[in-house]
Design an enzyme around this catalytic site. Structure first.
Site, mmCIF file in Angstrom:
data_model
loop_
_atom_site.group_PDB
_atom_site.id
_atom_site.type_symbol
_atom_site.label_atom_id
_atom_site.label_comp_id
_atom_site.label_asym_id
_atom_site.label_seq_id
_atom_site.Cartn_x
_atom_site.Cartn_y
_atom_site.Cartn_z
ATOM 1 N N GLY A 193 34.278 37.954 27.395
ATOM 2 C CA GLY A 193 33.124 38.851 27.434
ATOM 3 C C GLY A 193 32.960 39.528 28.780
ATOM 4 O O GLY A 193 32.576 40.698 28.860
ATOM 5 N N ASP A 194 33.266 38.815 29.843
ATOM 6 C CA ASP A 194 33.205 39.383 31.191
ATOM 7 C C ASP A 194 34.158 40.569 31.299
ATOM 8 O O ASP A 194 33.792 41.628 31.816
ATOM 9 C CB ASP A 194 33.563 38.304 32.215
ATOM 10 C CG ASP A 194 33.575 38.836 33.640
ATOM 11 O OD1 ASP A 194 32.549 39.374 34.089
ATOM 12 O OD2 ASP A 194 34.626 38.703 34.297
ATOM 13 N N ALA A 195 35.365 40.412 30.784
ATOM 14 C CA ALA A 195 36.358 41.494 30.839
ATOM 15 C C ALA A 195 35.944 42.676 29.979
ATOM 16 O O ALA A 195 36.042 43.839 30.400
ATOM 17 C CB ALA A 195 37.727 40.972 30.394
ATOM 18 N N GLU B 180 32.971 44.478 31.694
ATOM 19 C CA GLU B 180 33.389 45.268 32.850
ATOM 20 C C GLU B 180 34.155 46.516 32.414
ATOM 21 O O GLU B 180 33.958 47.597 32.968
ATOM 22 C CB GLU B 180 34.233 44.454 33.827
ATOM 23 C CG GLU B 180 34.590 45.284 35.045
ATOM 24 C CD GLU B 180 35.103 44.486 36.224
ATOM 25 O OE1 GLU B 180 35.678 45.134 37.116
ATOM 26 O OE2 GLU B 180 34.922 43.263 36.277
ATOM 27 N N ALA C 30 32.958 33.577 27.288
ATOM 28 C CA ALA C 30 32.365 34.248 28.455
ATOM 29 C C ALA C 30 33.450 34.918 29.292
ATOM 30 O O ALA C 30 33.256 36.028 29.802
ATOM 31 C CB ALA C 30 31.577 33.249 29.303
#
Length: 160
Positions: A54-56, A59, A51
């Site tokens: 995945g967040d990076a 974004e 996660a």
């Protein structure tokens, strides 16, 4: 003045160029890192770490998507923040769920179960769904960038 046919042709060409640009941006965002990570090693990575990655990736994808047409930095920020909010990510996960394969649904489930704490401003379910989307994106980024590209193309994003 241009004729109606010329105007329609110009609009069609602009739309095709924009779609092609979007596809190129998605591919640039989702191409795998030069270092190779085996599937065996990816399975050792915790859902929380997936996660985080995945967040990076998500974004970065949003930042690249809104990069054109040129705007003020404040406008970029506002547009991207609206897309990376947990509420929006939860909504995106719900829209992608019908397209997910069994293995992807399992990754989503693992991501949901890993999201044990949530910020006070959010309902736990929303936070879990957002974390699940980020986990899926992190996993696909490491294992199947082509599939990640395919799913990101299903998002109904609009340029300002």
């Amino acid at each position: 003045m241009e004729s109606k046919e010329e105007e329609l042709l110009d609009e069609s060409n602009a739309t095709n160029m924009q779609n092609s640009s979007s596809e190129q941006l998605i591919k640039a965002t989702t191409e795998q890192l030069p270092q190779e990570i085996s599937l065996k090693d990816v399975r050792k990575v915790s859902p929380a770490a997936l996660a985080y990655l995945g967040d990076a990736v998500y974004e970065l994808h949003m930042r690249m998507f809104y990069l054109l047409p040129p705007q003020r930095v404040e406008s970029y920020h506002r547009l991207v923040v609206a897309q990376v909010r947990a509420e929006t990510q939860a909504k995106i996960l719900r829209s992608l769920t019908p397209y997910l394969r069994d293995t992807e649904l399992e990754i989503v489930r693992r991501g949901r179960n890993a999201a044990t704490k949530s910020p006070k401003r959010l309902e736990r379910e929303i936070y879990q769904q957002a974390t699940s989307l980020e986990t899926l994106i992190g996993y696909l980024y490491l294992t199947d960038s082509q599939r990640l590209t395919e799913l990101l193309q299903k998002l109904q994003l609009e340029k300002p």
